[in-house]
Design a protein around this motif. Structure first.
Motif, PDB file in Angstrom:
ATOM      1  N   MET A  38     -39.626  45.385  62.794  1.00 29.90           N
ATOM      2  CA  MET A  38     -38.344  45.783  63.375  1.00 29.90           C
ATOM      3  C   MET A  38     -37.710  44.609  64.067  1.00 29.90           C
ATOM      4  N   ASP A  39     -38.472  43.833  64.745  1.00 22.03           N
ATOM      5  CA  ASP A  39     -37.941  42.668  65.428  1.00 22.03           C
ATOM      6  C   ASP A  39     -37.409  41.668  64.430  1.00 22.03           C
ATOM      7  N   LEU A  40     -38.105  41.522  63.320  1.00 24.50           N
ATOM      8  CA  LEU A  40     -37.658  40.565  62.313  1.00 24.50           C
ATOM      9  C   LEU A  40     -36.317  40.994  61.714  1.00 24.50           C
ATOM     10  N   LYS A  41     -36.154  42.308  61.502  1.00 23.09           N
ATOM     11  CA  LYS A  41     -34.909  42.805  60.944  1.00 23.09           C
ATOM     12  C   LYS A  41     -33.755  42.618  61.924  1.00 23.09           C
ATOM     13  N   ALA A  42     -33.995  42.839  63.197  1.00 25.14           N
ATOM     14  CA  ALA A  42     -32.944  42.649  64.211  1.00 25.14           C
ATOM     15  C   ALA A  42     -32.513  41.187  64.287  1.00 25.14           C
ATOM     16  N   GLN A  43     -33.464  40.276  64.183  1.00 21.07           N
ATOM     17  CA  GLN A  43     -33.123  38.854  64.200  1.00 21.07           C
ATOM     18  C   GLN A  43     -32.310  38.476  62.981  1.00 21.07           C
ATOM     19  N   LEU A  44     -32.654  39.092  61.824  1.00 20.88           N
ATOM     20  CA  LEU A  44     -31.903  38.774  60.604  1.00 20.88           C
ATOM     21  C   LEU A  44     -30.471  39.263  60.727  1.00 20.88           C
ATOM     22  N   ASP A  45     -30.281  40.476  61.276  1.00 22.03           N
ATOM     23  CA  ASP A  45     -28.928  40.989  61.460  1.00 22.03           C
ATOM     24  C   ASP A  45     -28.106  40.104  62.414  1.00 22.03           C
ATOM     25  N   ARG A  46     -28.742  39.639  63.483  1.00 20.85           N
ATOM     26  CA  ARG A  46     -28.036  38.747  64.435  1.00 20.85           C
ATOM     27  C   ARG A  46     -27.611  37.451  63.770  1.00 20.85           C
ATOM     28  N   PHE A  47     -28.484  36.894  62.951  1.00 23.21           N
ATOM     29  CA  PHE A  47     -28.177  35.638  62.249  1.00 23.21           C
ATOM     30  C   PHE A  47     -26.994  35.828  61.308  1.00 23.21           C
ATOM     31  N   ASN A  48     -26.967  36.971  60.603  1.00 25.99           N
ATOM     32  CA  ASN A  48     -25.860  37.215  59.677  1.00 25.99           C
ATOM     33  C   ASN A  48     -24.533  37.326  60.431  1.00 25.99           C
ATOM     34  N   LYS A  49     -24.548  37.994  61.585  1.00 24.75           N
ATOM     35  CA  LYS A  49     -23.316  38.107  62.372  1.00 24.75           C
ATOM     36  C   LYS A  49     -22.820  36.731  62.839  1.00 24.75           C
ATOM     37  N   GLN A  50     -23.734  35.823  63.243  1.00 22.17           N
ATOM     38  CA  GLN A  50     -23.339  34.476  63.651  1.00 22.17           C
ATOM     39  C   GLN A  50     -22.723  33.706  62.497  1.00 22.17           C
ATOM     40  N   GLN A  51     -23.281  33.921  61.284  1.00 23.15           N
ATOM     41  CA  GLN A  51     -22.737  33.263  60.097  1.00 23.15           C
ATOM     42  C   GLN A  51     -21.324  33.751  59.815  1.00 23.15           C
ATOM     43  N   GLU A  52     -21.099  35.042  59.997  1.00 22.91           N
ATOM     44  CA  GLU A  52     -19.776  35.592  59.766  1.00 22.91           C
ATOM     45  C   GLU A  52     -18.761  35.034  60.778  1.00 22.91           C
ATOM     46  N   ARG A  53     -19.167  34.930  62.034  1.00 24.38           N
ATOM     47  CA  ARG A  53     -18.251  34.380  63.050  1.00 24.38           C
ATOM     48  C   ARG A  53     -17.925  32.923  62.755  1.00 24.38           C
ATOM     49  N   CYS A  54     -18.911  32.168  62.330  1.00 30.89           N
ATOM     50  CA  CYS A  54     -18.676  30.754  61.991  1.00 30.89           C
ATOM     51  C   CYS A  54     -17.732  30.627  60.808  1.00 30.89           C
ATOM     52  N   GLN A  55     -17.919  31.547  59.817  1.00 30.30           N
ATOM     53  CA  GLN A  55     -17.080  31.485  58.631  1.00 30.30           C
ATOM     54  C   GLN A  55     -15.633  31.805  58.987  1.00 30.30           C
ATOM     55  N   SER A  56     -15.431  32.799  59.872  1.00 29.75           N
ATOM     56  CA  SER A  56     -14.063  33.141  60.281  1.00 29.75           C
ATOM     57  C   SER A  56     -13.417  32.020  61.087  1.00 29.75           C
ATOM     58  N   THR A  57     -14.197  31.341  61.884  1.00 31.78           N
ATOM     59  CA  THR A  57     -13.666  30.198  62.677  1.00 31.78           C
ATOM     60  C   THR A  57     -13.227  29.080  61.764  1.00 31.78           C
ATOM     61  N   LEU A  58     -14.052  28.754  60.743  1.00 33.74           N
ATOM     62  CA  LEU A  58     -13.680  27.697  59.794  1.00 33.74           C
ATOM     63  C   LEU A  58     -12.430  28.073  59.026  1.00 33.74           C
ATOM     64  N   SER A  59     -12.295  29.362  58.694  1.00 34.20           N
ATOM     65  CA  SER A  59     -11.109  29.795  57.949  1.00 34.20           C
ATOM     66  C   SER A  59      -9.846  29.637  58.786  1.00 34.20           C
ATOM     67  N   SER A  60      -9.928  29.993  60.058  1.00 33.12           N
ATOM     68  CA  SER A  60      -8.746  29.865  60.926  1.00 33.12           C
ATOM     69  C   SER A  60      -8.363  28.400  61.137  1.00 33.12           C
ATOM     70  N   ILE A  61      -9.368  27.529  61.182  1.00 33.11           N
ATOM     71  CA  ILE A  61      -9.082  26.086  61.355  1.00 33.11           C
ATOM     72  C   ILE A  61      -8.383  25.544  60.134  1.00 33.11           C
TER      73      ILE A  61
END
Length: 283
Positions: A1-24
């Motif tokens: 369960m902990d591993l799955k929660a960490q994976l979900d957090r990592f995916n959300k960070q990737q999405e935020r980074c991708q949106s930031t690059l798109s706005s730039i």
């Protein structure tokens, strides 16, 4: 369960980074709006950078003045006041000659009581011996001294005072003569009212007065008119005879005639040279 929660957090960070690059990337592609213009300060010249070595030398020079003897600092301030003939506050004196009077009580008190310095409670200025500012005031001052005033007492009155003395001499408003004893220049007022003509008969009577050659006879004549002689010739002669010293009166020298080779020092008395002029005309 902990591993799955960490994976979900990592995916959300990737999405935020991708949106930031798109706005730039989108902001770079959009046309840039002109920024408001700021007027350049053309009237102000850029201050040249101060080299560390030059500033160090200046600070060392200032420090050497402030650490120097009190007399040297006083001399420096008086020279500033004399050359400029202006009144300065202690702060202005510090800026002009680096003497910090406010931090040195000995210098401040000495200048405040110096006879060459005038202090009005706020500013210091040079104080000359005679308070004259121009040629007219200088002439008025000299007229107050019929017995003469030394030029050394006038030299510090104002910068071109010596030129004005020569100008007054050239215009014959004063006599500017040298004292034979002190070798000092003396300024005398020339009173034009005192220029009178002397009768020739009076001059002749004055020259025909026969002055006794013996000091004993001179003292007798002085006593007749109620004057006390400075010397007692009779007493001095008696003492000289006791010591075996001859004290005979000196023979009166023959009056020396004026010739062409005589150096004339009294050119302002032409009547003295009538004989010389007469002999020249005969020759």
């Amino acid at each position: 369960m902990d591993l799955k929660a960490q994976l979900d957090r990592f995916n959300k960070q990737q999405e935020r980074c991708q949106s930031t690059l798109s706005s730039i990337n989108a902001s770079r592609a959009a046309p840039s709006r002109p920024s408001p213009s700021v007027p350049a300060a053309t009237s102000l010249k850029p201050t040249p950078p101060v080299k560390f070595s030059n500033d160090t030398e200046r600070l060392q020079f200032i420090n050497s003045i402030r650490k120097g003897p009190v007399g040297a600092q006083i001399k420096r301030v008086i020279e500033l006041l004399f050359e400029t003939r202006q009144a300065f506050t202690p702060e202005q004196i510090n800026e002009r000659c680096y003497v910090d009077m406010l931090s040195n009580k000995a210098v401040f008190d000495s200048l405040r009581n110096n006879p060459k310095v005038y202090y009005d409670g706020r500013r210091f200025s040079y104080k000359a011996k005679h308070d004259v500012k121009d040629k007219n005031q200088l002439l008025s001052l000299i007229k107050k001294y019929p017995a003469g005033i030394a030029a050394v007492d006038l030299k510090d009155a104002y910068p071109n005072v010596m030129d004005d003395l020569q100008a007054l001499k050239a215009s014959k408003h004063i006599w500017f003569l040298s004292n034979a004893d002190s070798q000092e220049d003396i300024a005398y007022p020339n009173d034009f009212k005192g220029q009178i003509e002397v009768d020739d008969e009076f001059k002749s009577l004055f020259r025909d007065i026969d002055i006794p050659s013996d000091l004993l006879d001179v003292e007798k004549e002085l006593q007749k008119i109620g004057l006390k002689p400075v010397m007692n010739t009779a007493q001095r002669r008696a003492a000289a005879q006791i010591q075996g010293v001859s004290n005979k009166p000196k023979q009166k020298k023959k009056k020396q005639e004026i010739s062409k080779r005589t150096k004339l020092t009294n050119a302002h008395l032409p009547e003295l040279f009538q004989n010389l002029n007469a002999s020249s005309s005969r020759n």
